[in-house]
Structures are given as structure tokens and as C-alpha cells.
Design a protein around this motif. Structure first.
Motif, PDB file in Angstrom:
ATOM      1  N   UNK A 121       4.937  16.536  16.065  1.00  0.00           N
ATOM      2  CA  UNK A 121       5.687  15.294  16.190  1.00  0.00           C
ATOM      3  C   UNK A 121       4.980  14.074  15.638  1.00  0.00           C
ATOM      4  N   UNK A 122       3.724  14.222  15.280  1.00  0.00           N
ATOM      5  CA  UNK A 122       2.988  13.085  14.711  1.00  0.00           C
ATOM      6  C   UNK A 122       3.067  13.126  13.177  1.00  0.00           C
ATOM      7  N   UNK A 123       3.412  11.971  12.595  1.00  0.00           N
ATOM      8  CA  UNK A 123       3.449  11.893  11.129  1.00  0.00           C
ATOM      9  C   UNK A 123       2.059  11.588  10.600  1.00  0.00           C
ATOM     10  N   UNK A 124       1.577  12.462   9.734  1.00  0.00           N
ATOM     11  CA  UNK A 124       0.233  12.301   9.187  1.00  0.00           C
ATOM     12  C   UNK A 124       0.317  12.177   7.680  1.00  0.00           C
ATOM     13  N   UNK A 125      -0.267  11.099   7.173  1.00  0.00           N
ATOM     14  CA  UNK A 125      -0.227  10.871   5.727  1.00  0.00           C
ATOM     15  C   UNK A 125      -1.425  11.537   5.051  1.00  0.00           C
ATOM     16  N   UNK A 126      -1.171  12.458   4.106  1.00  0.00           N
ATOM     17  CA  UNK A 126      -2.279  13.143   3.435  1.00  0.00           C
ATOM     18  C   UNK A 126      -3.225  12.164   2.730  1.00  0.00           C
ATOM     19  N   UNK A 127      -2.651  11.079   2.177  1.00  0.00           N
ATOM     20  CA  UNK A 127      -3.447  10.139   1.385  1.00  0.00           C
ATOM     21  C   UNK A 127      -4.619   9.570   2.161  1.00  0.00           C
ATOM     22  N   UNK A 128      -4.378   9.246   3.430  1.00  0.00           N
ATOM     23  CA  UNK A 128      -5.422   8.636   4.254  1.00  0.00           C
ATOM     24  C   UNK A 128      -6.598   9.607   4.456  1.00  0.00           C
ATOM     25  N   UNK A 129      -6.248  10.865   4.696  1.00  0.00           N
ATOM     26  CA  UNK A 129      -7.299  11.869   4.912  1.00  0.00           C
ATOM     27  C   UNK A 129      -8.035  12.150   3.597  1.00  0.00           C
ATOM     28  N   UNK A 177       0.866  -1.187   0.000  1.00  0.00           N
ATOM     29  CA  UNK A 177       0.000   0.000   0.000  1.00  0.00           C
ATOM     30  C   UNK A 177       0.899   1.232   0.000  1.00  0.00           C
ATOM     31  N   UNK A 178       0.620   2.164  -0.902  1.00  0.00           N
ATOM     32  CA  UNK A 178       1.434   3.375  -0.994  1.00  0.00           C
ATOM     33  C   UNK A 178       0.635   4.545  -0.422  1.00  0.00           C
ATOM     34  N   UNK A 179       1.251   5.248   0.527  1.00  0.00           N
ATOM     35  CA  UNK A 179       0.559   6.384   1.165  1.00  0.00           C
ATOM     36  C   UNK A 179       0.807   7.688   0.428  1.00  0.00           C
ATOM     37  N   UNK A 180       1.933   7.768  -0.256  1.00  0.00           N
ATOM     38  CA  UNK A 180       2.272   9.011  -0.943  1.00  0.00           C
ATOM     39  C   UNK A 180       3.760   9.269  -0.810  1.00  0.00           C
ATOM     40  N   UNK A 181       4.175  10.449  -1.261  1.00  0.00           N
ATOM     41  CA  UNK A 181       5.587  10.793  -1.159  1.00  0.00           C
ATOM     42  C   UNK A 181       5.930  11.113   0.288  1.00  0.00           C
ATOM     43  N   UNK A 182       7.115  10.640   0.712  1.00  0.00           N
ATOM     44  CA  UNK A 182       7.560  10.941   2.076  1.00  0.00           C
ATOM     45  C   UNK A 182       7.606  12.449   2.313  1.00  0.00           C
ATOM     46  N   UNK A 183       8.004  13.178   1.269  1.00  0.00           N
ATOM     47  CA  UNK A 183       8.115  14.643   1.410  1.00  0.00           C
ATOM     48  C   UNK A 183       6.760  15.294   1.659  1.00  0.00           C
ATOM     49  N   UNK A 184       5.679  14.574   1.353  1.00  0.00           N
ATOM     50  CA  UNK A 184       4.354  15.143   1.535  1.00  0.00           C
ATOM     51  C   UNK A 184       3.768  14.843   2.913  1.00  0.00           C
ATOM     52  N   UNK A 185       4.460  13.980   3.674  1.00  0.00           N
ATOM     53  CA  UNK A 185       3.957  13.635   5.001  1.00  0.00           C
ATOM     54  C   UNK A 185       3.912  14.898   5.856  1.00  0.00           C
ATOM     55  N   UNK A 186       2.801  15.072   6.550  1.00  0.00           N
ATOM     56  CA  UNK A 186       2.628  16.256   7.390  1.00  0.00           C
ATOM     57  C   UNK A 186       3.094  15.910   8.805  1.00  0.00           C
ATOM     58  N   UNK A 200      -7.285  17.682  -1.963  1.00  0.00           N
ATOM     59  CA  UNK A 200      -5.848  17.591  -1.712  1.00  0.00           C
ATOM     60  C   UNK A 200      -5.602  18.028  -0.280  1.00  0.00           C
ATOM     61  N   UNK A 201      -4.807  17.245   0.442  1.00  0.00           N
ATOM     62  CA  UNK A 201      -4.465  17.594   1.821  1.00  0.00           C
ATOM     63  C   UNK A 201      -2.966  17.867   1.890  1.00  0.00           C
TER      64      UNK A 201
END
Lengths: 102, 499
Positions: free
Chosen positions: B402-410, B389-398, B424-425
Motif C-alpha cells: 500500500x505504500x507508493x515507493x519511487x524508484x528514482x529516490x532509491x 522535480x521528476x521522480x519517474x514514470x507513474x507506471x514505474x512506481x512500486x 536500476x530499482x
């Protein structure tokens, strides 16, 4: 014989042409129809022919491998000779058929 | 192994099969091989260096790819949609080079130092001219097959290096030689400067499948060409598929000849693939995941996976529709944590890949490690059955507090809301949390309120993942190969914060 990846060879006794996909882990002699293959650019020696009936042949687009050394060759032109490395018959590598992706 | 050999093999094995273009004016594999040879001899006389291709899709593309291969020169397709100034800058980076340029694009790139310009029509004419039969051209540096400039969604375009051994490995390990049946035809609509545009030429040739190029994509033209040419196979990026479905639904067409449709190059919204499976039940769908740096596909979700997922009520099986499938037999994929350690099933990290097709190289910079692993910069995880499963680019992680949030999931959650057409998040600069979650919404019909959407997300995800900034707009910025331009949205938020 330097069986480096990408090197091209042809059978001395039939029409088969081969390209090395993966080199062997130890030096060896690649043969077709029981005779050492020759460089792709070399002239086929006259008067040589397949001596005996062959167990198998070189089929175009098929990959053949030697499990002992990891050698893998692709047949680029078909021929009647069977392939071997130092006398060991190469095995046909059956690839899993994948759906088209691009 | 050399990519030119792929064409040589098929031209030897089935010389009279149609290779290119429409059924009316098509070229056979033997003719394609001959034209590539003549084209190579002619190009060699035009100047030294890389062979650049600047133009629309068409039969000139495979001729140019194989001509460059015969010469042992890199092939560099450029993005003609770039503004002139950027295009000239890229072209200058290819010098010394010979550039095959669409006749009407020539004025845009005249006068770049070290670049010999030839028109596409002159190249095509030379490829038809028996005067070039005799000359057997040089093979100077037979190593680099293709230079592909990355789309530069995060900065200056980088020149990805694909060597002959990478591309040839990809082709021979994924395509059965002459595996296509007589009469199969693939429609290629991704542009020449996209990895899939290059790999489609090579895999089409090796499989013995006729390739029809769509000069430039519009959904109407795609559907027309697919129907007229009885297209059996095609690849689309997700945004293209959505628009093709719109046309099919509006016209009530089903494309009965179509057998296989692969998609990749971006995140596929669940709603689009579900619609596609319902609209085209006779078609085998394949989700192909790959990168420019990996010579195209490294993992795929096959037709059976799609059918099983759509036919299941089990959420875990159904979720597979959002997966990119399993690694190809010829590559290894590993997900690693922040310290570089391999993580277990269902744990997210950075996707790493290795295998003979993995180039992992930019001009002057090899990025694979000592063991041959390439870090994709994609965030993702493998499930217990090995589905990726691909969440997106690491550079796009919010990173929010301190919490890593993946835009793709939202984005996935928001896309399920009936009033959301696209979303787009991205991360917005935030004094308290470092970054805050911002959502750009393209409404379907009347715009929903931010409160409604907040509640929708909060009910399905944690509150820290609920966007705090909402913006509504008629459309989102995509590049022409369907990649969302997040940096454009981020820049907007940054300037808004500064104002």
C-alpha cells in the motif's frame, strides 16, 4: 476579416506579412500602415502607399498583441507600416530570452 | 501557423547565412529552402500520403521535414535500430506513404504494402535538380506536421501526433527569431526519430543557427565533430553526456568553443552533472524536461540555477541540480493527486501540463481534457519556489503493502555509493506485499555486498524503501536514446519468481 490562427495576411501599403498566432476574442479589422491588411494570396492594390510617418514598423520575427481582444500576430516579413486593430496600435510583445534547449 | 513558414522567414531574412552541415560543404538558408521546395515537388510525384524518413541523421533530414511541411503531409521518422520485423510493422502502419530510406537500409523494408520507397540519394539528387523548381505542390491536410512513434518501452509503439500549430507555437515562444550570432553552430546527435531530433531542426532554423548532424552517436565522434566544427551549442541525453565526459577526461580536451549544453530525455545522475560542471566550467548547462507529446521542452533549469546549485553548501539549493527547473513562460504545470485535485508545494503527484505547444494526442485519440490539460504519466512535485522535480514514470512506481515507493529516490541514494557505477530499482512480484523492491547494481570495480548496500540505503531512507532483492550485473539494458528498459528487468524478475 476572419483572423483565425495560422491565417496569413499582408499589408496593402508596404512589404509586411503577418500570421495570426492567437485570434481576437471579438471580430476586428487588422491594419498595417493605417489600412486593412489583405489576404496573403491577394494582389497588392496599385497606387497605395504609406500616407503618413509611422509610429513603429513591422519587424520580422516579432510578435505583436492587442491586449483588449488577445489578438497576437507574428511578423513574417518586415514592412514600414505600423500595426493596429480597429485603430488601436498593437503592442510589441517582449519575450523573455530563453537558453537553447534542443 | 505552419512550420514551413519558419524556414521561409529565415531564408528571407538571412539567405546567405550557413544553415547546415560542415563549414566546408555547408548549405545556406536560401539553399535549404530551395532544396526543400524541389524535394517537395519531387516527393509529391512519388505517391500519396505520409512522408516517412528512415535513415541516419544528416542534411537530408531538415530537407525532408520541410518538404513534407510544404506538401501539408505528416512527417514520420522511424527507428532504424528496430529489428526488421518490428520496423516493417511500423512502416506498414504509415501507409499510404512515401518512404525516404537510406540506400543501404532499402533491402530491410522492401515490399511493404502501400509504401512507395525512394532512396535517400534519389531524394537528395531531386532536391538539387532545378527541373523541380516550377511545380508548386499540393497542401492536402496541412494540419498534422509530425507523427512520432513512442519508443514503446512499456508496450506497442504509439503514434504521437504533433500538429503544425503545436510545433510552431513551441518554436516561436521559446526561440528568438535570428537570435543566434553569426558563427554559432549546434551539434545534433539525438536520432531523427526522437522529438529532440525534430525540434532541433525547427529551432535551429528559426534561431538562424547552423546545424551540424552527427550521423550516429559515439562519444569519440561527438567530441571530434564538436572540436572540428567549433560547435557552440548541443543537446545530449544523460547517458551520452557521461560517455562524452569519459572521452574528454581521457584526452584532456575542454572544447573551448562550446558555450551551451542542454540535456534531457531521462534522469541525470547527480554525479554526471557535477562532473560536467567541473570539467566544462565555461559552458552554460540547461536541463530541459519535455515529452514527445508536448513538442519537446516544457520546463528548464537554466545556467544560473546550475552555477548557484554547484556553488552552494545549502542542501536545499544544491538539490536543485536534481530538478528540471521551472515551467516555460508559455506553459502551465500543475501537480495533481490521485483524485485529480491540485496538490500543494512539496507534495508528489502526477504532472499535468497545458499550453499551445501541448499536443497530447495519439493517432485517433485525443488525451487532453476539456480544459486542455495533458496528464504526463510522470510522477513529480513542485517546490515552494516553483522548481519541478521528476521522480519517474507513474507506471514505474512500486506499490509495496500500500505504500507508493519511487524508484528514482532509491536509485539516487545508491548511485552515491562509491562502489556503484549504475543502478536500476524496480518492483518484483511478492506474495506478501504485492511488490517488493529489487535493485540491479552495476558495480564500480569490485562488487559491494548486498548487506553493505542495504545498510547504506537504510541509513538514508526508510527501511521499507530498502531493496530486498539484489542483483549484480556488468550493465543495464538501455535503448539507443538512453531510456532504461525497466520492463526487461521486471520481466526477468517475474520469470525468476515463476521458476
Amino acid at each position: 476579416m476572419d483572423l483565425k490562427p495560422g491565417s496569413r495576411w499582408k499589408s496593402a501599403v508596404c512589404d509586411a506579412e503577418l500570421v495570426v498566432v492567437r485570434p481576437p476574442s471579438a471580430p476586428g479589422v487588422l491594419e498595417c500602415g493605417g489600412q486593412p491588411v489583405i489576404a496573403h494570396s491577394a494582389e497588392r492594390p496599385a497606387g497605395q502607399a504609406l500616407a503618413a510617418a509611422q509610429d513603429g514598423a513591422a519587424a520580422i520575427g516579432k510578435r505583436y498583441a492587442d491586449p483588449t481582444t488577445g489578438l497576437e500576430v507574428l511578423c513574417a516579413k518586415p514592412g514600414k507600416g505600423a500595426l493596429s486593430l480597429d485603430g488601436r496600435p498593437l503592442e510589441l510583445k517582449e519575450a523573455k530570452k530563453l537558453p537553447a534547449s534542443d | 501557423m505552419h512550420t514551413a513558414l519558419l524556414l521561409e522567414m529565415i531564408a528571407g531574412a538571412c539567405p546567405d547565412r550557413l544553415a547546415l552541415a560542415g563549414r566546408a560543404e555547408g548549405l545556406t538558408f536560401a539553399e535549404l529552402e530551395l532544396r526543400a521546395r524541389r524535394g517537395a515537388a519531387w516527393l509529391a510525384a512519388q505517391g500519396p500520403g505520409t512522408i516517412v524518413f528512415l535513415g541516419l541523421n544528416g542534411p537530408a533530414l531538415p530537407k525532408a521535414i520541410f518538404a513534407a511541411g510544404r506538401l501539408g503531409r505528416p512527417f514520420a521518422p522511424l527507428n532504424y535500430r528496430l529489428p526488421d520485423a518490428d520496423l516493417r510493422k511500423l512502416l506498414a502502419r504509415t501507409a499510404p506513404s512515401v518512404a525516404i530510406v537510406d540506400d543501404d537500409m532499402l533491402p530491410r523494408v522492401a515490399g511493404v504494402d502501400g509504401v512507395a520507397l525512394v532512396t535517400r540519394s534519389a531524394f537528395e539528387a531531386a532536391a538539387r535538380d532545378p527541373a523541380h523548381d516550377a511545380a508548386e505542390p499540393e497542401a492536402a491536410d496541412p494540419d498534422i506536421a509530425v507523427l512520432l512513434f513512442t519508443s514503446g518501452t512499456t508496450g506497442e509503439p504509439k503514434a504521437a501526433v504533433l500538429r503544425h500549430e503545436n510545433l510552431a507555437s513551441y518554436v516561436i515562444s521559446t526561440v528568438e527569431f535570428m537570435g543566434a550570432e553569426e558563427g554559432e553552430a549546434a551539434l545534433v546527435s539525438v536520432p531523427p526519430y526522437h522529438i529532440a531530433g525534430v525540434s532541433a531542426v525547427l529551432t535551429g532554423v528559426y534561431g538562424g543557427r547552423r546545424t551540424v548532424h552527427l550521423p550516429a552517436f559515439t562519444p569519440e565522434a561527438w567530441v571530434d565533430a564538436a572540436a572540428a566544427e567549433a560547435i557552440t551549442h548541443a543537446m545530449l541525453v544523460p547517458t551520452m553526456l557521461g560517455r562524452v565526459l569519459d572521452v574528454l577526461e581521457a584526452r584532456g580536451q575542454t572544447l573551448p568553443a562550446l558555450r551551451a549544453l542542454s540535456y534531457g530525455g531521462g534522469r541525470m545522475p547527480a554525479s554526471v552533472i557535477e562532473r560536467a560542471l567541473q570539467r566544462l566550467p565555461h559552458v552554460d548547462f540547461v536541463n530541459a524536461y519535455g515529452l514527445t507529446e508536448t513538442s519537446s521542452t516544457i520546463a528548464m533549469l537554466g545556467p544560473d540555477d546550475h552555477r548557484r546549485a554547484i556553488g552552494s553548501t545549502d542542501p536545499a539549493v544544491r538539490a536543485r541540480l536534481g530538478s528540471v527547473g521551472r515551467p516555460l513562460p508559455s506553459v502551465e504545470i500543475e501537480v495533481r493527486g490521485p483524485a485529480g485535485e491540485a496538490v500543494g508545494a512539496n507534495v508528489a503527484g502526477e504532472v499535468h501540463v497545458r499550453g499551445p505547444q501541448v499536443a497530447g494526442e495519439y493517432l485517433g485519440r485525443k488525451l487532453t481534457d476539456a480544459e486542455g490539460w495533458f496528464a504526463t504519466r510522470d510522477a513529480g512535485w513542485l517546490d515552494a519556489d516553483g522548481y519541478l522535480f521528476i521522480e519517474g514514470r507513474l507506471d514505474d512506481v512500486i506499490v509495496r503493502g500500500g505504500e507508493n515507493i519511487s524508484p528514482g529516490e532509491i536509485e539516487d541514494v545508491l548511485r552515491q555509493h562509491p562502489a556503484v557505477a549504475d543502478v536500476a530499482v524496480v518492483g518484483a512480484p511478492d506474495e506478501q506485499w504485492g511488490e517488493a523492491v529489487a535493485a540491479f547494481i552495476v558495480p564500480r570495480g569490485e562488487a559491494p555486498s548486498a548487506e553493505t548496500l542495504s545498510a547504506w540505503v537504510k541509513a538514508r531512507l526508510r527501511s521499507t524503501k530498502t531493496p530486498e532483492i539484489w542483483a549484480f550485473r556488468p550493465e543495464l539494458p538501455y535503448n539507443d536514446t538512453g531510456k532504461l528498459l525497466r520492463r526487461v528487468l521486471k520481466a526477468e524478475l517475474t520469470s525468476r519468481a515463476a521458476a
